[in-house]
Design an enzyme around this catalytic site. Structure first.
Site, PDB file in Angstrom:
ATOM      1  N   GLU A  37     -26.680  -4.644  -1.837  1.00  0.00           N
ATOM      2  CA  GLU A  37     -26.620  -4.605  -3.571  1.00  0.00           C
ATOM      3  C   GLU A  37     -24.910  -4.244  -3.699  1.00  0.00           C
ATOM      4  O   GLU A  37     -24.689  -3.100  -3.245  1.00  0.00           O
ATOM      5  CB  GLU A  37     -27.531  -3.746  -4.079  1.00  0.00           C
ATOM      6  CG  GLU A  37     -27.519  -3.923  -5.705  1.00  0.00           C
ATOM      7  CD  GLU A  37     -28.545  -3.124  -6.432  1.00  0.00           C
ATOM      8  OE1 GLU A  37     -29.248  -3.680  -6.957  1.00  0.00           O
ATOM      9  OE2 GLU A  37     -28.423  -1.804  -6.352  1.00  0.00           O
ATOM     10  N   TYR A  78     -22.739  -8.441 -10.463  1.00  0.00           N
ATOM     11  CA  TYR A  78     -23.817  -7.845  -9.996  1.00  0.00           C
ATOM     12  C   TYR A  78     -23.950  -8.998  -8.777  1.00  0.00           C
ATOM     13  O   TYR A  78     -23.902 -10.266  -8.850  1.00  0.00           O
ATOM     14  CB  TYR A  78     -25.256  -8.007 -10.664  1.00  0.00           C
ATOM     15  CG  TYR A  78     -26.175  -7.705  -9.519  1.00  0.00           C
ATOM     16  CD1 TYR A  78     -26.623  -6.151  -9.631  1.00  0.00           C
ATOM     17  CD2 TYR A  78     -27.011  -8.496  -8.984  1.00  0.00           C
ATOM     18  CE1 TYR A  78     -27.440  -5.900  -8.532  1.00  0.00           C
ATOM     19  CE2 TYR A  78     -28.146  -8.068  -7.933  1.00  0.00           C
ATOM     20  CZ  TYR A  78     -28.288  -6.837  -7.894  1.00  0.00           C
ATOM     21  OH  TYR A  78     -29.554  -6.364  -6.826  1.00  0.00           O
TER      22      TYR A  78
END
Length: 392
Positions: A197, A109
């Protein structure tokens, strides 16, 4: 402003971030053509909407044949996709993204967010990719790696290397990851992003590091200097009322209550919504008509509010400084002539030219409820709303 995944990847790729090969398609046949042009033997077909959690809603499908690509695109296009982030109304799917499905070994991530409290860009990374960051923070908070960027110098190479090593990457992977981390930061900074993101950021068997998925949001106030980003706006993904409000420079956000609000100033609008809830009601919207609300803009605000069929009463709360109460009063009258107002109308005026504004409303013959204070106006709006609901 949000953009689609394929648009975010185009931006990232232009800054040197490695992304899988892909192409956008607006029909099943285009999706098949895209797959043939991309080559390979496995493809991912992804619904393009401004929301996450698509995979759990059937918005991401892995395909091995061209027929499967066509069927996947057919099952998504023209539908409304409901995910945990869209609400029950869902989002329309008007395009899909066909991407070569390269094998990968790890999911990571990587995120960038504008931390308004710290007045800095915050970089967030985790070895637990493929999960929502809120879920990561809840289940394994120790896995979160955070770096607050000093704006005078920007993100530094040594900071990116530290992130990469803490993610447990080997030397070759660290080199690729540092490039992605640094270039993604540049993309975020140089396009006035508020959120980026990359989830998941994947590591392939040959030690490449790719942005397998990407979401980006941008500062609306900076779009005047980011024409390339502004051109990526997709109105179909927004509430039609919010798009109409933006055309008239009105700040509108639809909610789920029954009392429509027309207010000048964001702070006063928030206070008005709070007071409505304190009085036992629910606001139907946030609407800031701004400091220079002309009669035309006030009339437009009424049309926006009345387009919500759940509205049972309207509360106009104007504290005039730059604005003028007589302008607002004229706008109320103009709206009454142009739009059929069939719900109770509560008006509270204060500030510049308040007496003139009140006189204009009194002489208009409109059936409205006047209030002198915000608390009084909120109570009258809630009472009027309950009366309408009881009558129904």
């Amino acid at each position: 402003m949000d953009v689609h995944e394929y648009q975010a990847k185009e931006l990232l790729a232009s800054f040197g971030v490695a992304v899988p090969k892909g192409a956008v398609a607006f029909s099943p046949d285009q999706a098949v053509y895209a797959a043939t042009e991309l080559g390979g033997s496995h493809w991912a077909v992804k619904a393009q909407i401004h929301a996450g959690a698509r995979g759990k809603a059937g918005g991401v499908k892995l395909c091995r044949t061209y027929n499967e690509v066509r069927d996947a695109a057919q099952s998504m296009l023209g539908k409304r996709m409901v995910t945990s982030q869209t609400g029950p109304e869902g989002k329309p799917v008007q395009r899909v993204y066909v991407e070569v499905a390269d094998p990968f070994e790890r999911e990571l991530y990587l995120g960038y967010v504008l931390d308004r409290k710290a007045e800095r860009v915050r970089v967030i990374a985790s070895a637990n990719g493929g999960m929502e960051v809120e879920e990561i923070a809840q289940k394994d908070p120790d896995s979160l790696i955070q770096v607050v960027v000093e704006p005078a110098v920007g993100l530094q190479q040594f900071e990116a290397r530290e992130i990469a090593f803490r993610l447990g990457l080997n030397i070759r992977q660290v080199s690729a990851a540092v490039k992605v981390i640094m270039n993604a930061y540049r993309a975020f900074r140089d396009t006035d992003g508020t959120m980026l993101e990359i989830n998941p950021l994947v590591v392939t068997p040959d030690d490449r590091v790719l942005a397998l998925d990407a979401k980006m949001s941008f500062d609306d106030n900076a779009l005047f200097r980011r024409h390339g980003v502004a051109d990526m706006h997709d109105p179909s993904q927004s509430d039609p009322r919010e798009a109409q409000a933006a055309e008239h420079n009105l700040n509108y956000i639809g909610l789920e209550g029954e009392i429509g609000c027309i207010v000048n100033g964001a702070g006063l609008a928030m206070a008005t919504m709070d007071m409505i809830k304190h009085a036992g009601g629910e606001p139907a919207n946030f609407l800031d008509v701004g400091g220079g609300a002309s009669p035309d803009r006030v009339a437009t605000a009424f049309r926006l509010v009345l387009s919500d069929k759940n509205v049972k009463a309207i509360l106009v709360n104007i504290f005039a400084g730059i604005n003028r109460c007589d302008w607002v009063a004229q706008g109320v009258i103009q709206a009454a002539k142009e739009v059929k107002i069939e719900v109770p109308l509560i008006v509270r005026l204060a500030g510049t030219n308040v007496e003139a504004g009140k006189k204009i409303l009194e002489d208009s013959g409109l059936d409205l409820i006047a209030a002198d204070t915000l608390a009084e106006a909120a109570k009258k709006a809630v009472d009027a709303c309950h009366s309408v609901q009881s009558a129904a």
